[in-house]
Design a protein around this motif. Structure first.
Motif, PDB file in Angstrom:
ATOM      1  N   SER A 127       2.789  -0.830   9.986  1.00  0.00           N
ATOM      2  CA  SER A 127       2.230   0.521   9.982  1.00  0.00           C
ATOM      3  C   SER A 127       2.408   1.197   8.620  1.00  0.00           C
ATOM      4  N   LYS A 128       3.515   0.864   7.939  1.00  0.00           N
ATOM      5  CA  LYS A 128       3.808   1.493   6.647  1.00  0.00           C
ATOM      6  C   LYS A 128       3.059   0.822   5.500  1.00  0.00           C
ATOM      7  N   ASN A 129       3.046  -0.505   5.485  1.00  0.00           N
ATOM      8  CA  ASN A 129       2.366  -1.234   4.419  1.00  0.00           C
ATOM      9  C   ASN A 129       1.948  -2.607   4.948  1.00  0.00           C
ATOM     10  N   THR A 130       0.727  -2.655   5.431  1.00  0.00           N
ATOM     11  CA  THR A 130       0.229  -3.877   6.075  1.00  0.00           C
ATOM     12  C   THR A 130       0.201  -5.057   5.107  1.00  0.00           C
TER      13      THR A 130
ATOM     14  N   THR B  79       3.677  -6.411   4.233  1.00  0.00           N
ATOM     15  CA  THR B  79       4.268  -7.072   5.399  1.00  0.00           C
ATOM     16  C   THR B  79       3.640  -8.442   5.627  1.00  0.00           C
ATOM     17  N   LEU B  80       2.340  -8.536   5.438  1.00  0.00           N
ATOM     18  CA  LEU B  80       1.674  -9.835   5.568  1.00  0.00           C
ATOM     19  C   LEU B  80       2.168 -10.805   4.491  1.00  0.00           C
ATOM     20  N   ASP B  81       2.457 -10.282   3.303  1.00  0.00           N
ATOM     21  CA  ASP B  81       3.052 -11.124   2.253  1.00  0.00           C
ATOM     22  C   ASP B  81       4.404 -11.669   2.712  1.00  0.00           C
ATOM     23  N   THR B  82       5.198 -10.809   3.339  1.00  0.00           N
ATOM     24  CA  THR B  82       6.516 -11.223   3.849  1.00  0.00           C
ATOM     25  C   THR B  82       6.363 -12.315   4.898  1.00  0.00           C
TER      26      THR B  82
ATOM     27  N   SER C 133      -2.624  -4.269  17.414  1.00  0.00           N
ATOM     28  CA  SER C 133      -3.019  -3.011  16.795  1.00  0.00           C
ATOM     29  C   SER C 133      -3.753  -3.348  15.503  1.00  0.00           C
ATOM     30  N   LEU C 134      -4.625  -2.430  15.075  1.00  0.00           N
ATOM     31  CA  LEU C 134      -5.298  -2.595  13.791  1.00  0.00           C
ATOM     32  C   LEU C 134      -4.560  -1.849  12.680  1.00  0.00           C
ATOM     33  N   PHE C 135      -3.505  -1.147  13.044  1.00  0.00           N
ATOM     34  CA  PHE C 135      -2.628  -0.454  12.090  1.00  0.00           C
ATOM     35  C   PHE C 135      -3.403   0.466  11.140  1.00  0.00           C
ATOM     36  N   GLY C 136      -4.313   1.243  11.737  1.00  0.00           N
ATOM     37  CA  GLY C 136      -5.047   2.243  10.977  1.00  0.00           C
ATOM     38  C   GLY C 136      -6.165   1.693  10.116  1.00  0.00           C
ATOM     39  N   LYS C 137      -6.461   0.418  10.243  1.00  0.00           N
ATOM     40  CA  LYS C 137      -7.514  -0.203   9.444  1.00  0.00           C
ATOM     41  C   LYS C 137      -8.674  -0.610  10.340  1.00  0.00           C
ATOM     42  N   THR C 138      -9.791  -0.915   9.743  1.00  0.00           N
ATOM     43  CA  THR C 138     -10.881  -1.498  10.508  1.00  0.00           C
ATOM     44  C   THR C 138     -10.582  -2.987  10.691  1.00  0.00           C
ATOM     45  N   ALA C 139     -11.254  -3.595  11.657  1.00  0.00           N
ATOM     46  CA  ALA C 139     -11.068  -5.031  11.859  1.00  0.00           C
ATOM     47  C   ALA C 139     -11.469  -5.812  10.615  1.00  0.00           C
ATOM     48  N   ALA C 140     -12.514  -5.348   9.931  1.00  0.00           N
ATOM     49  CA  ALA C 140     -12.977  -6.030   8.725  1.00  0.00           C
ATOM     50  C   ALA C 140     -11.946  -5.936   7.596  1.00  0.00           C
TER      51      ALA C 140
ATOM     52  N   LYS D   6      -9.920  -9.092   5.935  1.00  0.00           N
ATOM     53  CA  LYS D   6      -9.917  -9.355   4.494  1.00  0.00           C
ATOM     54  C   LYS D   6      -8.493  -9.630   3.998  1.00  0.00           C
ATOM     55  N   LEU D   7      -7.531  -8.845   4.479  1.00  0.00           N
ATOM     56  CA  LEU D   7      -6.134  -9.044   4.084  1.00  0.00           C
ATOM     57  C   LEU D   7      -5.633 -10.417   4.532  1.00  0.00           C
ATOM     58  N   LEU D   8      -6.031 -10.826   5.721  1.00  0.00           N
ATOM     59  CA  LEU D   8      -5.629 -12.142   6.224  1.00  0.00           C
ATOM     60  C   LEU D   8      -6.264 -13.256   5.392  1.00  0.00           C
TER      61      LEU D   8
END
Length: 286
Positions: free
Chosen positions: A45-48, A51-54, A67-74, A78-80
């Motif tokens: 929620s704080k920094n998606t 966290t994904l890097d971790t 949850s989408l954590f305040g982002k769109t699915a797209a 993209k982050l993934l």
């Protein structure tokens, strides 16, 4: 000649033993299972991105997002993609799955997920057969729409309250038997099967094709279960340190239809417990 033959026999015997040891020593999980986003909910929620890097650094490649954590699915996809990670399952609420099925299906497809999961049936007091009947009807309808319109598989994640006794089994048995296997599958949360007195390995053996996903978590020693569907999050402990027979459950899972395994740790100690869990899983042999 006799000495040479004995040496040759010894070498063959030794090689055979080494092969058997190597086979016995094969890891049960040569690659790490996935991760439930709820484990890292605060951090995501704080920094998606960070966290994904971790998670990537820990060796996690597969995610189940609830949850989408305040982002769109797209944006999340993209982050993934940038990290070589994937989302295989998308968790939503009962209300969203029932009343916003099209939006849920579109988001799941954008994320790249194959599964849509619901983990809680809203109810007051004890979970009844009447509630189970309405749930079954809703699940069949949700599952059919997700399958027919989006090619997605709908899964229900048990949460403990469904283990009320019913006829010669439980309401969990009733739901599994009454839902259409063409449209409804299940995600086994092993803690929430054990907590109300169920047998996670037994469920997998009894219904080997109905469970497609699994949440792996353990229950603190000394904690007594019930049918409430709830326990303090501090009762989640690293795999192998609690009450569940993890090796027996995972051996049953490997013989079942489970396609994705996810680590879930709801406790505030997840940062230290997740590495413990991962080390434990790496130590397990076939």
């Amino acid at each position: 000649m006799k000495i040479k033959n004995l040496l040759l026999a010894a070498l063959v015997f030794s090689a055979g033993n080494n092969l058997l040891l190597a086979q016995k020593g094969k890891q049960l999980f040569p690659e790490m299972p996935g991760m439930v986003s709820y484990t890292y909910r605060s951090s995501l929620s704080k920094n998606t991105a960070v966290t994904l890097d971790t998670l990537k650094g820990l060796g996690i490649k597969d995610m189940e997002f609830s949850s989408l954590f305040g982002k769109t699915a797209a944006e999340l996809r993209k982050l993934l993609d940038e990290r070589g990670m994937k989302c295989s399952s998308f968790g939503v609420s009962y209300e969203q799955a029932l009343n916003k099925t099209k939006e849920v299906g579109e988001n799941a497809k954008t994320l790249g997920a194959k599964f849509v999961r619901v983990a809680w049936v809203p109810h007051k007091g004890a979970f009844t057969v009447q509630k189970a009947d309405s749930t079954i009807a809703d699940f069949n309808a949700i599952g059919k729409k997700l399958k027919d319109e989006f090619g997605l598989t709908f899964c229900y994640h048990n949460h403990g309250y469904e283990f009320e006794k019913h006829e010669d089994g439980t309401l969990m048995d009733y739901i599994i038997k009454k839902t259409d296997p063409n449209y409804v599958s299940f995600e086994l949360d092993i803690l929430w099967a054990f907590f109300p007195g169920g047998d996670p390995a037994g469920l997998l053996t009894k219904y080997p094709t109905r469970f497609k996903l699994m949440h792996m978590k353990d229950l603190r020693k000394g904690v007594e279960g019930n049918l409430s569907g709830g326990t303090p999050v501090t009762n989640d402990v690293a795999l192998g340190t609690g009450q569940l027979d993890i090796p027996a459950i995972l051996k049953a899972a490997k013989k079942s239809g489970i396609e994705h395994y996810y680590i879930e740790d709801e406790s505030p100690s997840y940062a230290t417990q997740v590495p413990q869990t991962m080390a434990y899983l790496k130590s397990l042999k076939k």
